[in-house]
Design an enzyme around this catalytic site. Sequence first.
Site, mmCIF file in Angstrom:
data_model
loop_
_atom_site.group_PDB
_atom_site.id
_atom_site.type_symbol
_atom_site.label_atom_id
_atom_site.label_comp_id
_atom_site.label_asym_id
_atom_site.label_seq_id
_atom_site.Cartn_x
_atom_site.Cartn_y
_atom_site.Cartn_z
ATOM 1 N N GLU A 1 49.591 -90.356 83.213
ATOM 2 C CA GLU A 1 49.950 -88.838 83.272
ATOM 3 C C GLU A 1 48.315 -88.471 83.498
ATOM 4 O OE1 GLU A 1 51.351 -90.591 81.170
ATOM 5 O OE2 GLU A 1 53.331 -89.657 81.137
ATOM 6 N N HIS B 1 57.568 -84.986 71.046
ATOM 7 C CA HIS B 1 58.012 -84.582 72.080
ATOM 8 C C HIS B 1 58.712 -83.504 71.983
ATOM 9 C CE1 HIS B 1 57.760 -88.902 72.947
ATOM 10 N NE2 HIS B 1 59.368 -88.898 73.280
HETATM 11 C C1 LIG Z 1 52.462 -90.448 77.531
HETATM 12 C C2 LIG Z 1 53.453 -90.555 77.934
HETATM 13 N N1 LIG Z 1 54.455 -90.414 78.973
HETATM 14 C C3 LIG Z 1 55.849 -90.977 79.450
HETATM 15 C C4 LIG Z 1 56.536 -90.672 78.161
HETATM 16 C C5 LIG Z 1 58.557 -91.381 79.008
HETATM 17 N N2 LIG Z 1 58.633 -92.968 78.251
HETATM 18 C C6 LIG Z 1 59.259 -93.084 77.076
HETATM 19 S S1 LIG Z 1 59.005 -94.434 76.797
HETATM 20 C C7 LIG Z 1 58.866 -95.024 79.249
HETATM 21 C C8 LIG Z 1 59.047 -96.016 79.163
HETATM 22 C C9 LIG Z 1 58.191 -96.885 78.849
HETATM 23 O O1 LIG Z 1 58.162 -98.338 78.622
HETATM 24 P P1 LIG Z 1 57.420 -99.527 78.153
HETATM 25 O O2 LIG Z 1 55.843 -99.500 78.042
HETATM 26 O O3 LIG Z 1 57.564 -100.778 79.181
HETATM 27 O O4 LIG Z 1 58.383 -99.670 76.954
HETATM 28 P P2 LIG Z 1 59.637 -100.708 76.769
HETATM 29 O O5 LIG Z 1 60.461 -99.001 77.294
HETATM 30 O O6 LIG Z 1 60.203 -101.498 77.997
HETATM 31 O O7 LIG Z 1 59.881 -100.759 75.267
HETATM 32 C C10 LIG Z 1 58.551 -93.630 79.385
HETATM 33 C C11 LIG Z 1 58.090 -93.730 80.800
HETATM 34 C C12 LIG Z 1 56.403 -91.093 77.108
HETATM 35 N N3 LIG Z 1 57.185 -90.906 76.004
HETATM 36 N N4 LIG Z 1 54.672 -90.788 77.063
#
Ligand SMILES: Cc1ncc(C[n+]2csc(CCOP(=O)(O)OP(=O)(O)O)c2C)c(N)n1
Lengths: 335, 328
Positions: free
Chosen positions: B60, B129
Site C-alpha cells: 500500500e 480491520h
Molecule cells: C496491509 C494489508 N493489506 C491487505 C490486507 C488484506 N489481505 C489479507 S491476507 C492477504 C494476502 C496475504 O497473502 P500471504 O502473505 O501470501 O499469506 P497467506 O494468506 O497466503 O497465508 C491480503 C491482501 C491486509 N490484511 N493487510
Amino acid sequence: MSTRAESPPSTPTQAAEAELKILRSMLEMRAFEERAAQQYQMGKIGGFCHLYIGQEAVVAGSFAAVRDDDYVITAYRDHAHALGRGTSMNACMAELFGKATGCSKGLGGSMHFFDKERFMFGGHAIVAAHIPLGIGLAFAAKYRGEDRVALCYFGDGAIHQGAYHEAFNLASLWQLPVLFICENNGYAMGTAVHRSTALEELHHRGRGYDMSHSAVDGMDVRAVRDQVRNVVEDIRANSHPHFLEARTYRYRGHSMSDPATYRTKQEVDTKKEQDPITTFRDQLISEGLLSDEQFTQAQKAARQEAAESVTFADQSPDPPLSELHDYTYARPEHE
Amino acid sequence: MRTLTYREAVREALIEEMERDERVFLMGEEVAEYDGAYKISQGMLDKFGPRRVIDTPISECGFAGLGVGAAMAGLRPVVEFMTFSFSLVAFDQIVNNAPNMLTMSGGQFHVPMVFRGPNGPVHALGATHSHATEPFYANVPGLKVCAPGTVRDAKGLLKTAIRDDNPVIVLESEALYNTSGEIEDADTDLTVPLGEAAVLREGDDVTLVTYSQTIPLVLETADKIKAELGVSPEVIDLRSIRPLDADTVCKSIAKTNRLVIVEQNRPFCGIGAQLTYAVQRDAFDELDAPVTRVAQQDVPMPYNEKLEDAVLPSEQRILDAVKEVCYL
Ligand SMILES: Cc1ncc(C[n+]2csc(CCOP(=O)(O)OP(=O)(O)O)c2C)c(N)n1
Ligand SMILES: [Mg+2]
C-alpha cells in the site's frame, strides 16, 4: 516453565515417540480446522477465517525443532500455530465462537489467537505488521541475555510490505536471534507469487540484507524439522537472523469466502498428492513406527477432540458486557 | 431513472471517468484478475486492459506513493485500498505527501488523485480491520474527504472526486455495496458536488445527522421515532466530511432546535465533535438542548458480536438520544 531441548531425542523409543507426536499434532490441526470450516458454514464463527489445511508440516516441523520457551508470532492464518504450541482446541474453538473462554477471551477472533503462557505472541491481521514485532521479541531476548529464538511466520505476500523490509534490515544490522519463516503457499489471496515479485526464489531476498537464507519443502515435515533444527542451533549459539522459505500449499480458499477460481482443480489435486499428513503417515508405517490401526486411532482421537471443542465453545458464555472497557488501557492487575 | 446497486454505481463511475479521460487509471490489490476483493472492478480488466487496471503486490505504501508521483507527473490515479484499515500502512503517503505537495512546491505541483475503498466497521473483523478512518484524514488540510451513503452519491461523488484537482479520499462502505437505489440513466453525466450535505427526510422536531453506513439505521429509527415518540425527525446525510457542510445542519436546527449526530466512527475527536463545534458557533441561539452524539463506544473493536453490537450505534441508543434532546 519446563523447557524441552531442541537436540534430537537420544534413544530409539524417544525418537519414535517424538515422530508420533508430530503426527498427532498435524492430525489435531487438520481435525480442528475441518470442524472450524463446518462451524463457519453453520454461522457459528464470524468475520474472516483463514485455514492452514495443507500447510501443517511447516508449523509442526518447526515447532518440533525448537524449545517451548522460544517466542512465536505469526499472521492471521494462526490456528495451527496456537494449537501447535499447546493451546487447547477448546480455547481455540471458543475464540472462533467469540466466547469468554477463548484464548483471547473472545475479543480477538480467528485472526488474533494469543497465548502468553505459551509464548504465542499472536496472530496478526495486517499483512507484515507483525514482522517488526517479531524482531522486537528477538531484541528483548538478546537484551536480557537469554538464548531464546524468535520464530516469525508470514506469507509470501508479506514480503512486499515496507514493514518487512525495515524489520529485515534491523534484524541483520543488529544480528537479532530471529528465524523468519516465509510460508510460501503460492498465493497471496488471488495473486500467484510470480505476479508479485520478479524473484524466482523468495529466500534470495536474504542476500540483500547479508542474511543467511534457505528453502525447504514445506510439505515434508521431517525436512522442515531438520532444517529448522540446524538453523536454530546456530542462531541460538551465534545470534543472527535467518530467512527460511518453506514451500507449501493451502488447499482451501484464502479465507472461507474465497471460491479460489484463480487456480485449477487439477493444480490443487496434484498438491494434495503430496499431503504432509499422508506422506508422513506412509513413511512411519513403512519404517514400522506406526500401524494403520494406530493411525486411524490417532485420527479418530483428534476428530473427537475437535467435536468436543465445539460443544465446549457452544456452552461457553459470551464475554460480559461489563468488561467492555477493561482492556483499553493496562492496569496494574494486567502485569 | 433506474435502479442500481451501490457496487454497480461505483463501477459505473470508474468506467465512465476512464472512458472520458485517458489519464485516469485504477490500481490496487486484486483489482484486475480477481475483479476486486469486493467485485467493484468486475470486468474492468477486460474492458481497459492491464495498462489501466493494475494489480499490485501487497504494498500500500508503495502504490499509494506511486499514485502521488504519477499525479505530480500529470496522470489521474485512482488508488483502491482493499479496505481503508489497510490505508494506515500508507498513511505517510496520504497525509504527508499528497496534501502538502502544492504548498511545499509553492503551487507548482498539484496532486489530482483519488484514494478509495470500503471504510468503517463491518462485522466481527476485530480491532485492526474495523477502522472508520474519516477523522484521521479529515484532520488534514489539503485533503478532501467524502463518504457516499446512497447509490446516487456513490457514483456522483466519485466522478466529482476523480475530476477534482486535489487528492480526494472517497470512503465507501462494504455494508452498503449490495444496497440498491434510484439513479439517473447511464447517459446522464451525473456528478455530485463535494461539501454539500443532503436532507434525506424532512421533519420538524429533531435533526438527525449521519452519513455512510449508518444511514439505513437512522432512516429505520426515524420511522420508530415518529411512531413511538410522536417526534418528527429531519434526517441529514453529510455526504462530505471535508469540506463539512455545517450550514445545511444549522438551517435544519433553526427549524428543529435539536441535534443528534449518529456516526460510525469513534467519539473522541470524531466527526461529530467537529460538527458540534460548528453548530454551537453558528446556531447557538437556536439550540434548545445540548447536542448529543451516538458514536462508537470508545474502545478498540472487540470480535465478539454482542460486544461489537454494543460498541456500534444502535436503534436503542438513537432513541435514547432523541428522548434526551427532546426532554422526553
Ligand atoms: C496491509 C494489508 N493489506 C491487505 C490486507 C488484506 N489481505 C489479507 S491476507 C492477504 C494476502 C496475504 O497473502 P500471504 O502473505 O501470501 O499469506 P497467506 O494468506 O497466503 O497465508 C491480503 C491482501 C491486509 N490484511 N493487510
Ligand atoms: Mg501466501
